[in-house]
Design a protein around this motif. Structure first.
Motif, PDB file in Angstrom:
ATOM      1  N   LEU A  94       0.850  -1.186   0.000  1.00 41.10           N
ATOM      2  CA  LEU A  94       0.000   0.000   0.000  1.00 41.10           C
ATOM      3  C   LEU A  94       0.889   1.240   0.000  1.00 41.10           C
ATOM      4  O   LEU A  94       1.716   1.413   0.897  1.00 41.10           O
ATOM      5  N   MET A  95       0.687   2.076  -0.989  1.00 44.63           N
ATOM      6  CA  MET A  95       1.526   3.265  -1.144  1.00 44.63           C
ATOM      7  C   MET A  95       0.729   4.533  -0.853  1.00 44.63           C
ATOM      8  O   MET A  95      -0.373   4.725  -1.392  1.00 44.63           O
ATOM      9  N   TYR A  96       1.294   5.367  -0.001  1.00 43.45           N
ATOM     10  CA  TYR A  96       0.669   6.648   0.343  1.00 43.45           C
ATOM     11  C   TYR A  96       1.742   7.539   0.951  1.00 43.45           C
ATOM     12  O   TYR A  96       2.931   7.181   0.986  1.00 43.45           O
ATOM     13  N   PRO A 118      -3.836   7.156  -2.640  1.00 40.78           N
ATOM     14  CA  PRO A 118      -3.179   5.869  -2.454  1.00 40.78           C
ATOM     15  C   PRO A 118      -3.252   4.985  -3.699  1.00 40.78           C
ATOM     16  O   PRO A 118      -4.087   5.166  -4.568  1.00 40.78           O
ATOM     17  N   CYS A 119      -2.342   4.028  -3.709  1.00 41.98           N
ATOM     18  CA  CYS A 119      -2.332   3.003  -4.745  1.00 41.98           C
ATOM     19  C   CYS A 119      -1.925   1.689  -4.086  1.00 41.98           C
ATOM     20  O   CYS A 119      -1.007   1.668  -3.264  1.00 41.98           O
ATOM     21  N   LEU A 120      -2.642   0.627  -4.419  1.00 42.13           N
ATOM     22  CA  LEU A 120      -2.333  -0.692  -3.869  1.00 42.13           C
ATOM     23  C   LEU A 120      -1.688  -1.539  -4.955  1.00 42.13           C
ATOM     24  O   LEU A 120      -2.197  -1.619  -6.077  1.00 42.13           O
ATOM     25  N   ILE A 143      -3.514  -1.014  -8.310  1.00 45.99           N
ATOM     26  CA  ILE A 143      -4.923  -0.651  -8.184  1.00 45.99           C
ATOM     27  C   ILE A 143      -4.982   0.773  -7.631  1.00 45.99           C
ATOM     28  O   ILE A 143      -4.615   1.012  -6.478  1.00 45.99           O
ATOM     29  N   PRO A 144      -5.424   1.753  -8.440  1.00 44.62           N
ATOM     30  CA  PRO A 144      -5.539   3.125  -7.959  1.00 44.62           C
ATOM     31  C   PRO A 144      -6.939   3.380  -7.388  1.00 44.62           C
ATOM     32  O   PRO A 144      -7.786   2.471  -7.393  1.00 44.62           O
ATOM     33  N   GLN A 145      -7.155   4.607  -6.894  1.00 42.74           N
ATOM     34  CA  GLN A 145      -8.443   5.079  -6.381  1.00 42.74           C
ATOM     35  C   GLN A 145      -8.774   4.446  -5.020  1.00 42.74           C
ATOM     36  O   GLN A 145      -8.998   3.231  -4.906  1.00 42.74           O
ATOM     37  N   SER A 146      -8.848   5.291  -4.008  1.00 44.56           N
ATOM     38  CA  SER A 146      -9.041   4.805  -2.638  1.00 44.56           C
ATOM     39  C   SER A 146     -10.318   3.990  -2.471  1.00 44.56           C
ATOM     40  O   SER A 146     -10.327   2.963  -1.790  1.00 44.56           O
ATOM     41  N   GLY A 147     -11.418   4.428  -3.108  1.00 39.56           N
ATOM     42  CA  GLY A 147     -12.673   3.680  -2.989  1.00 39.56           C
ATOM     43  C   GLY A 147     -12.583   2.303  -3.609  1.00 39.56           C
ATOM     44  O   GLY A 147     -13.086   1.315  -3.051  1.00 39.56           O
TER      45      GLY A 147
END
Length: 201
Positions: A6-8, A52-54, A61-65
């Motif tokens: 998880l990147m932030y 964030p990006c997972l 996978i972008p977009q927090s939602g």
């Protein structure tokens, strides 16, 4: 087992509820936190150039939602059936509506305007949001104390995290009874309790 990264940034923000969900699921993950300077270098390599990006086994996978829902589906935190998942979506949508006001408050630079926004959020927008959540709990909790079903979901963690973060900007009122009970249930989840103790404020 997939590898999760998880990147932030080094803050709670939109990644914190995802961190909570992965922790409650018992899933190990790399909690990659970029300094602002480092992010400018990495940014062109990240889908949509935002966090964030997972990363799951190298797939982004972008977009927090989308990330939160992905984690919810992957680890059984998104309801047991379509009805429960829909209630969770209602809570997420309601929360997104309220968050627009919080984001406007966060980014307002003019002190006079910021004071007006704080007053509006604290006295109007926040009580209305909490009352909506209380009604959702009354209609759907089935005596279990959660928004949907018999166990914790991403909706429960999302509301808990939002109140935790909003409480640093405005004074939180006393929660309505069922919502107050939900907050305690989330906080007392064993994995969540351990996570919060490690994380601190």
């Amino acid at each position: 087992m997939p590898n999760y990264k998880l990147m932030y940034f080094d803050s709670k923000g939109r990644a914190e509820v995802i961190r909570m969900a992965l922790t409650v699921a018992g899933q190990e993950f790399e909690d990659k936190r970029f300094a602002r300077e480092e992010w400018q270098t990495v940014k062109p390599t990240i889908p949509q150039n935002q966090l964030p990006c997972l990363q799951v086994d190298g797939r982004f996978i972008p977009q927090s939602g989308a990330i939160l829902r992905y984690v919810g589906r992957a680890f059984g935190l998104y309801g047991e059936n379509n009805d429960e998942s829909t209630i969770i979506d209602v809570v997420i949508g309601t929360t997104e509506d309220f968050m627009k006001h919080v984001i406007a408050l966060y980014y307002e630079k003019d002190e006079a305007k910021k004071a007006e926004l704080i007053k509006d959020v604290q006295e109007v927008k926040l009580p209305a949001y909490l009352n909506i959540l209380e009604d959702i709990l009354k209609q759907n909790d089935g005596g279990n104390g959660f928004f949907a079903g018999k166990k914790i979901s991403i909706a429960d963690m999302l509301v808990f995290d939002l109140m935790d973060q909003v409480g640093t900007m405005v004074t939180l009122p006393t929660f309505p009874p069922k919502l107050g009970g939900l907050m305690e249930k989330v906080k007392s989840n064993p994995k969540m309790k351990e996570y919060l103790a490690k994380r601190g404020s």
